[in-house]
Design a protein around this motif. Structure first.
Motif, PDB file in Angstrom:
ATOM      1  N   LYS A 152     -36.152  45.671  -7.726  1.00  0.00           N
ATOM      2  CA  LYS A 152     -35.904  45.662  -6.285  1.00  0.00           C
ATOM      3  C   LYS A 152     -34.715  44.800  -5.870  1.00  0.00           C
ATOM      4  O   LYS A 152     -34.371  44.749  -4.696  1.00  0.00           O
ATOM      5  N   THR A 153     -34.069  44.126  -6.825  1.00  0.00           N
ATOM      6  CA  THR A 153     -32.958  43.236  -6.483  1.00  0.00           C
ATOM      7  C   THR A 153     -31.632  43.981  -6.404  1.00  0.00           C
ATOM      8  O   THR A 153     -30.831  43.761  -5.497  1.00  0.00           O
ATOM      9  N   ARG A 241     -31.034  35.745 -12.034  1.00  0.00           N
ATOM     10  CA  ARG A 241     -32.223  35.820 -11.178  1.00  0.00           C
ATOM     11  C   ARG A 241     -31.843  35.820  -9.694  1.00  0.00           C
ATOM     12  O   ARG A 241     -31.089  34.969  -9.239  1.00  0.00           O
ATOM     13  N   GLY A 242     -32.370  36.798  -8.973  1.00  0.00           N
ATOM     14  CA  GLY A 242     -32.080  36.953  -7.555  1.00  0.00           C
ATOM     15  C   GLY A 242     -30.813  37.719  -7.259  1.00  0.00           C
ATOM     16  O   GLY A 242     -30.539  38.056  -6.102  1.00  0.00           O
ATOM     17  N   LYS A 243     -30.024  38.017  -8.313  1.00  0.00           N
ATOM     18  CA  LYS A 243     -28.758  38.721  -8.121  1.00  0.00           C
ATOM     19  C   LYS A 243     -28.681  40.016  -8.926  1.00  0.00           C
ATOM     20  O   LYS A 243     -27.843  40.869  -8.643  1.00  0.00           O
ATOM     21  N   THR A 245     -30.992  42.751 -11.990  1.00  0.00           N
ATOM     22  CA  THR A 245     -32.297  43.207 -12.431  1.00  0.00           C
ATOM     23  C   THR A 245     -32.869  42.240 -13.462  1.00  0.00           C
ATOM     24  O   THR A 245     -32.231  41.960 -14.471  1.00  0.00           O
TER      25      THR A 245
END
Length: 333
Positions: A152-153, A241-243, A245
């Motif tokens: 979903k990122t 992470r957060g940027k 998959t």
């Protein structure tokens, strides 16, 4: 594309745009030259660096044609000691090998234009058929991948490219081949712990299989890059992470199980039922006289996978990167 696959378009475009080509007759190329594209799976940076050298490609093609270093030296006005240095590097990396004291050959498939002319119709047909098979599984693939929290990122087109091209075509499918062993066992060991299949394709980048997949372990995760380039910097989990998959424990398990079952149960049979045809096609290449069938099939399958990836991108189902994507998946415990 309608009726004509992107693979066929690329091949026809190359033939039309090749320097000096005419609609009536192909220009005859020298027996030995360096206009070859190097490909491999998995990717080894040491091999890439070596095969980027023109002399390395000349020596490899020369050995394919039965030339020795003396003949290469006379033809290309390069000293034997200089050629010997490069030849030793090729031998050390096991990109060439001696069949006898006086017979040195490539340890890879060399696909010359006449070889490709004999193979292109079958290759396009198999690519089209495999694309249709993948298309028949698309809803299932999309649902399995896009419902994962880690998907979903990043944008959907990117996530599906990572999943289908890297996770499935160049990931789980290769594992299925290696486990089954009837078409392509694990690749041979080269320098140190490097294991890979390799090939040279004459003047035809479209079928040299240039999508590059590379991974390494970091903090219990597998950091994977996929695209037309190798990564210039080493990104770690914290960078992604957060940027990008990232598949953590539960996601990673679901992802791996799905890709494994799909490749083994639904896609691998496509190739196994055509094994006798692939064996026959392998004999149509001149390098089939001195290389194992698995070397041929590694190139052939990678050409199919690259063609399928290009057609899926043309249809808007996946979004290829400008250079590469990087994502992370929890490594098996």
């Amino acid at each position: 594309m309608n009726k004509t696959s992107l693979f066929g378009f690329l091949v026809l475009s190359w033939a039309f745009l090749a320097p000096g080509a005419s609609a009536q007759k192909k220009v005859e190329k020298p027996q030995v030259h360096a206009d070859f594209q190097f490909g491999m799976y998995p990717w080894s940076r040491a091999a890439v660096d070596l095969m980027n050298m023109e002399q390395a490609r000349l020596i490899t093609v020369g050995f394919h044609e039965g030339w020795d270093l003396d003949k290469l030296s006379r033809t290309f006005k390069v000293s034997v000691p200089d050629l010997s240095k490069v030849a030793d590097e090729l031998d050390e990396l096991r990109l060439t090998r001696a069949r006898s004291e006086f017979d040195q050959r490539p340890f890879m498939v060399v696909i010359r234009d006449p070889d490709f002319d004999r193979l292109k119709d079958s290759l396009q047909r198999h690519a089209d058929e495999f694309l249709k098979l993948i298309g028949g599984q698309w809803s299932e693939i999309e649902n399995a991948v896009m419902t994962l929290d880690g998907s979903k990122t990043a944008p959907k087109g990117q996530v599906m490219y990572e999943a289908v091209v890297s996770g499935l075509l160049l990931g789980a499918m290769m594992d299925a081949f290696y486990e089954d062993k009837t078409l392509m066992p694990p690749p041979p060991t080269r320098l140190k712990n490097d294991r890979f299949y390799a090939w040279l394709v004459e003047s035809n980048p479209a079928v040299a299989a240039q999508v590059r997949r590379e991974f390494r372990e970091s903090d219990g995760y597998r950091i994977v890059t996929v695209g037309t380039s190798l990564a210039e910097e080493r990104l770690n989990l914290g960078d992604l992470r957060g940027k990008a998959t990232v598949y953590d424990d539960d996601d990673a398990r679901k992802y791996r199980v799905f890709m494994s079952l799909l490749s083994r149960d639904k896609l691998l049979p496509f190739f196994k039922t055509r094994r006798s045809e692939f064996l026959r096609l392998g004999t149509l290449t001149r390098s089939g006289n001195y290389t194992a069938f698995a070397e041929f099939f590694a190139w052939y399958y990678n050409a199919i996978a690259n063609s399928v990836a290009a057609d899926l991108a043309a249809a808007g189902r996946i979004t290829p990167p400008e250079k590469l994507y990087t994502y992370a998946i929890r490594a098996p415990q």
